[in-house]
Design a protein around this motif. Structure first.
Motif, PDB file in Angstrom:
ATOM      1  N   ARG A  37      11.545  -5.123  -3.647  1.00  0.00           N
ATOM      2  CA  ARG A  37      10.451  -4.938  -2.685  1.00  0.00           C
ATOM      3  C   ARG A  37      10.574  -3.581  -1.991  1.00  0.00           C
ATOM      4  N   ILE A  38      11.784  -3.190  -1.635  1.00  0.00           N
ATOM      5  CA  ILE A  38      11.997  -1.893  -0.999  1.00  0.00           C
ATOM      6  C   ILE A  38      11.569  -0.773  -1.942  1.00  0.00           C
ATOM      7  N   MET A  85      11.763   3.401   5.182  1.00  0.00           N
ATOM      8  CA  MET A  85      10.460   2.841   4.839  1.00  0.00           C
ATOM      9  C   MET A  85       9.365   3.724   5.431  1.00  0.00           C
ATOM     10  N   SER A  98       8.100  -0.659 -12.234  1.00  0.00           N
ATOM     11  CA  SER A  98       7.518  -0.237 -10.962  1.00  0.00           C
ATOM     12  C   SER A  98       7.281   1.256 -10.940  1.00  0.00           C
ATOM     13  N   GLU A 154       9.458  -0.971  -4.430  1.00  0.00           N
ATOM     14  CA  GLU A 154       8.012  -1.014  -4.616  1.00  0.00           C
ATOM     15  C   GLU A 154       7.300  -0.364  -3.444  1.00  0.00           C
ATOM     16  N   ASP A 155       7.762  -0.641  -2.218  1.00  0.00           N
ATOM     17  CA  ASP A 155       7.158  -0.019  -1.039  1.00  0.00           C
ATOM     18  C   ASP A 155       7.333   1.495  -1.082  1.00  0.00           C
ATOM     19  N   SER A 159       5.114   2.874  -3.807  1.00  0.00           N
ATOM     20  CA  SER A 159       3.719   2.771  -3.401  1.00  0.00           C
ATOM     21  C   SER A 159       3.359   3.885  -2.443  1.00  0.00           C
ATOM     22  N   HIS A 160       4.279   4.179  -1.516  1.00  0.00           N
ATOM     23  CA  HIS A 160       4.058   5.259  -0.561  1.00  0.00           C
ATOM     24  C   HIS A 160       3.918   6.583  -1.304  1.00  0.00           C
ATOM     25  N   ARG A 181       3.676   3.404 -10.609  1.00  0.00           N
ATOM     26  CA  ARG A 181       3.427   4.317  -9.495  1.00  0.00           C
ATOM     27  C   ARG A 181       3.161   5.735  -9.964  1.00  0.00           C
ATOM     28  N   LEU A 216      13.605  -5.514   6.305  1.00  0.00           N
ATOM     29  CA  LEU A 216      13.431  -4.407   5.361  1.00  0.00           C
ATOM     30  C   LEU A 216      14.130  -3.140   5.854  1.00  0.00           C
ATOM     31  N   THR A 270       4.436   2.511   9.513  1.00  0.00           N
ATOM     32  CA  THR A 270       3.261   1.655   9.530  1.00  0.00           C
ATOM     33  C   THR A 270       2.982   1.280  10.975  1.00  0.00           C
TER      34      THR A 270
END
Length: 204
Positions: free
Chosen positions: A63-64, A1, A130, A66-67, A70-71, A134, A19, A4
């Motif tokens: 969700r993983i 991930m 997704s 998407e993160d 997104s990054h 992106r 996560l 953050t």
């Protein structure tokens, strides 16, 4: 991930732990072999806590992704500059895309996602949607350059898809499908230069 700032609330710390544990489990064991029990054990929380944050393994995996997207998508949000030459702008976009594709975690999770999508059509559709969202940054850039009269691209989304295909044909699919090693820095430069030059030769 992606890194953050450390969360302060206990519930947020647990969510991050879930996560992180899920990423490690999916990378190590694949989608089918990974269970919510294993994720809970790895995260050091109860299975009920995992389900409180994510209603299903599919939702957690999406969700993983998407993160992750997104990054990478943030890195592709390069605004079009009407006062600058096109080639350096496009090179920046393509080189940032290549950096994302070189990330081992991205590659591992993409491989897991593709394998999982073969058995779970609904999951595959969510992943594709997704990914399309992106990669909108390049489409936005092409649309702006076309509106400025500097590109002949009546369909910016199609043009962006073509450029992505030129890049992924060397820096994604061979690594995902055939286990080839990531491109070297010199290989990335070669792919980026050739892709951008071919794109501009047609649309410029």
């Amino acid at each position: 991930m992606p890194p953050t700032s450390a969360p302060t609330r206990l519930t947020d710390r647990k969510r991050v732990a879930i996560l992180d544990a899920a990423v490690a489990e999916f990378r190590a064991s694949g989608y089918e072999a990974t269970s919510m029990d294993r994720i809970a054990a790895s995260a050091g929380v109860s299975k009920r806590t995992v389900y409180n944050h994510f209603p299903s393994k599919e939702a957690l995996f999406v969700r993983i992704l998407e993160d992750m997207m997104s990054h990478g998508g943030d890195e592709l949000d390069v605004p079009y500059r009407p006062d600058a030459p096109l080639r350096p702008q496009l090179m920046t976009l393509v080189q940032r895309k290549l950096q994302l594709l070189r990330d081992p975690q991205f590659t591992d999770l993409a491989r897991v996602a593709i394998a999982a999508g073969l058995h779970h059509p609904a999951l595959a559709r969510e992943m594709i949607e997704s990914l399309d969202q992106r990669e909108e940054g390049l489409t936005t850039w092409i649309r702006a350059a076309a509106a400025d009269g500097r590109l002949r691209a009546p369909d910016p989304a199609f043009a962006a898809m073509q450029l992505h295909a030129l890049v992924k044909g060397f820096a994604f699919w061979p690594q995902i499908a055939m286990g080839q090693p990531p491109l070297t820095a010199a290989g990335q430069d070669t792919v980026a230069s050739a892709a951008v030059d071919m794109f501009l030769a047609y649309y410029g």
